[in-house]
Design an enzyme around this catalytic site. Structure first.
Site, PDB file in Angstrom:
ATOM      1  N   PHE A 131      -1.601   3.139  -4.189  1.00 17.01           N
ATOM      2  CA  PHE A 131      -1.844   2.392  -2.944  1.00 17.01           C
ATOM      3  C   PHE A 131      -3.018   3.049  -2.229  1.00 17.01           C
ATOM      4  CE2 PHE A 131      -1.560   1.114   1.425  1.00 17.01           C
ATOM      5  CZ  PHE A 131      -1.241  -0.235   1.314  1.00 17.01           C
ATOM      6  N   ASP A 216      -6.977  10.715  -2.940  1.00 18.20           N
ATOM      7  CA  ASP A 216      -6.487  10.051  -1.729  1.00 18.20           C
ATOM      8  C   ASP A 216      -5.306  10.848  -1.183  1.00 18.20           C
ATOM      9  OD1 ASP A 216      -5.177   8.466   0.107  1.00 18.20           O
ATOM     10  OD2 ASP A 216      -5.504   6.587  -0.964  1.00 18.20           O
ATOM     11  N   LYS A 245      -3.436   9.103   8.435  1.00 17.25           N
ATOM     12  CA  LYS A 245      -2.043   9.227   8.869  1.00 17.25           C
ATOM     13  C   LYS A 245      -1.763  10.400   9.813  1.00 17.25           C
ATOM     14  CE  LYS A 245       0.212   6.578   5.156  1.00 17.25           C
ATOM     15  NZ  LYS A 245       0.907   5.500   5.827  1.00 17.25           N
TER      16      LYS A 245
HETATM   17  N1  PLP Z   1      -3.910   5.539   0.962  1.00 13.66           N
HETATM   18  C1  PLP Z   1      -2.613   5.912   0.868  1.00 13.66           C
HETATM   19  C2  PLP Z   1      -2.219   6.911  -0.171  1.00 13.66           C
HETATM   20  C3  PLP Z   1      -1.664   5.382   1.737  1.00 13.66           C
HETATM   21  O1  PLP Z   1      -0.378   5.751   1.626  1.00 13.66           O
HETATM   22  C4  PLP Z   1      -2.083   4.444   2.722  1.00 13.66           C
HETATM   23  C5  PLP Z   1      -1.105   3.835   3.639  1.00 13.66           C
HETATM   24  O2  PLP Z   1       0.077   3.841   3.413  1.00 13.66           O
HETATM   25  C6  PLP Z   1      -3.434   4.090   2.764  1.00 13.66           C
HETATM   26  C7  PLP Z   1      -4.310   4.665   1.890  1.00 13.66           C
HETATM   27  C8  PLP Z   1      -3.928   3.100   3.780  1.00 13.66           C
HETATM   28  O3  PLP Z   1      -3.919   3.675   5.034  1.00 13.66           O
HETATM   29  P1  PLP Z   1      -4.022   2.755   6.351  1.00 13.66           P
HETATM   30  O4  PLP Z   1      -2.765   1.942   6.406  1.00 13.66           O
HETATM   31  O5  PLP Z   1      -4.165   3.740   7.464  1.00 13.66           O
HETATM   32  O6  PLP Z   1      -5.228   1.888   6.185  1.00 13.66           O
END
Ligand code: PLP
Length: 384
Positions: A131, A216, A245
């Site tokens: 994700f 990520d 986050k």
């Molecule tokens: N990358 C990862 C690993 C995530 O868990 C998330 C959100 O859950 C995102 C990116 C996307 O972040 P945002 O919701 O702040 O755009």
């Protein structure tokens, strides 16, 4: 807009590990707003920093300098170097682009990979079940085809490979590939930690072919997995790291870090943001990082995670506990995870069903032992 189902509960207040709804009921928060409020709700140091900054300077745009962003960038750079041999002590190994969310941090990484690779070498390879966000590019990087369907055609230049399979990754790395983008622990995909062998193998393949290794850490970073960044336990130094986050403990802020020589692929005008790096958000991040260092949150996450994991592992109705630190997936034995989450909410605890059969637990990294014991009691009751 109807992008989420109607909420079961409306919250009006939070303090530490606790939330209160609009009817005055109290809940133990085991989710932290999806791994965001890592210092608990309404942390006084963050609240004070926000209040003071609001009276001092909120925003000037990136056409002008500000003092806090560079300070936060240097701290992130230093923390990324913890346990990494040869990292300069003053925190100048890389450079940071600030933005407002995890998806934006990954958008920055994807654009940087395209500038670094050059025309014709623009493909980003990511893993199935990953994700990376919901913007069109990060949605395509997200390795969940079901989420793509309603939004085709998605931007070109993304390829997915099975998670934790080096041979399949190697097969996918042709001369059009600019970067590999991976989570060290797949969060939304079910809490699936990478092994050291996999990450070391990815690093080797990327080095052999001049491909960027982008990690990520939006969900796994900033202490949650028992290290400042989860990849620090996997024997690699990535070229690019994204985070968001927990960086603002609830104030929207994201960051894309890259090694200096990689960041140099960007020129003025290549990427921009109105709000990214503004004093209010970076003041929150500065306060968050100061508390995180003072409390040694990676150590706290390890200790609390071990305690929680041990208590849950033997619980009837739990078949396995996976994850790192305080990012845990609790695999249920014959229970529907959504039904368990609903029951937990009735009992006064907030968790989430990360798959149809697994709970995700991501409590505050400052959670107390008593609160952990209470969490275990409520989960036991819900399963019973
Ligand atoms: N990358 C990862 C690993 C995530 O868990 C998330 C959100 O859950 C995102 C990116 C996307 O972040 P945002 O919701 O702040 O755009």
């Amino acid at each position: 807009m109807p992008t989420y189902p109607a909420p079961a509960v409306t919250f009006v207040r939070g303090e530490g590990s606790w939330l209160w709804d609009d009817e005055g009921r109290r809940y133990l928060d085991l989710l932290s707003g999806l791994a965001v409020t890592s210092l608990g709700h309404s942390h006084p140091a963050v609240a004070d920093a926000l209040a003071e900054q609001a009276r001092t300077l909120l925003h000037v745009s990136n056409l002008f300098g500000t003092t806090i962003g560079p300070e936060v960038a240097a701290t992130l750079d230093r923390l990324l170097g913890v346990g990494q041999p040869g990292w300069p002590a003053e925190g100048t190994r890389g450079q940071v682009f600030f933005c407002n969310s995890g998806a934006e941090a990954n958008e920055c990484a994807i654009k940087l990979a395209r500038r670094f690779g050059g025309r014709g070498r623009h493909v980003v390879v990511s893993a199935l079940q990953s994700f990376h966000g919901r913007t069109l590019a990060t949605l395509h990087a997200t390795g969940q085809p079901a989420k793509h369907e309603g939004f085709q055609p998605l931007p070109e230049g993304f390829r997915h490979v099975p998670w934790a399979d080096l041979d399949e990754l190697e097969r996918a790395l042709d001369t059009t590939v600019a970067a590999v983008l991976l989570e060290p622990v797949q969060g939304e995909g079910g809490v699936n930690p990478a092994t050291e062998a996999y990450f070391r193998g990815v690093r080797r393949l990327c080095d052999e072919r001049g491909i960027l290794m982008m990690v990520d850490e939006v969900q796994s970073g900033l202490g949650r997995c028992g290290r400042w960044f989860a990849h620090q336990a996997l024997g690699v130094v990535p070229d690019v790291v994204t985070m968001a986050k927990a960086l603002g403990n609830g104030v929207p802020i994201g960051a894309c870090w890259a090694k200096r020589e990689v960041a140099a692929a960007f020129e003025p005008g290549d990427h921009a943001t109105t709000f990214g790096g503004q004093p209010l958000a970076t003041a929150a991040a500065r306060a968050v990082l100061a508390v995180m260092e003072a409390e040694d949150v990676p150590a706290r996450a390890t200790r609390a995670g071990d305690r929680l994991r041990a208590a849950l592992a033997d619980m009837p109705g739990v078949s396995a506990v996976r994850g790192l630190g305080l990012l845990l997936g609790v695999e249920l034995d014959g229970h529907d995870a959504k039904a368990v989450v609903t029951r937990l909410l009735e009992l006064g605890a907030v968790a989430n069903a990360v798959t149809p059969t697994a709970l995700r637990l991501a409590p505050s990294l400052l959670i107390t032992d008593d609160e952990l014991d209470h969490a275990v009691e409520l989960i036991g009751k819900a399963l019973a």
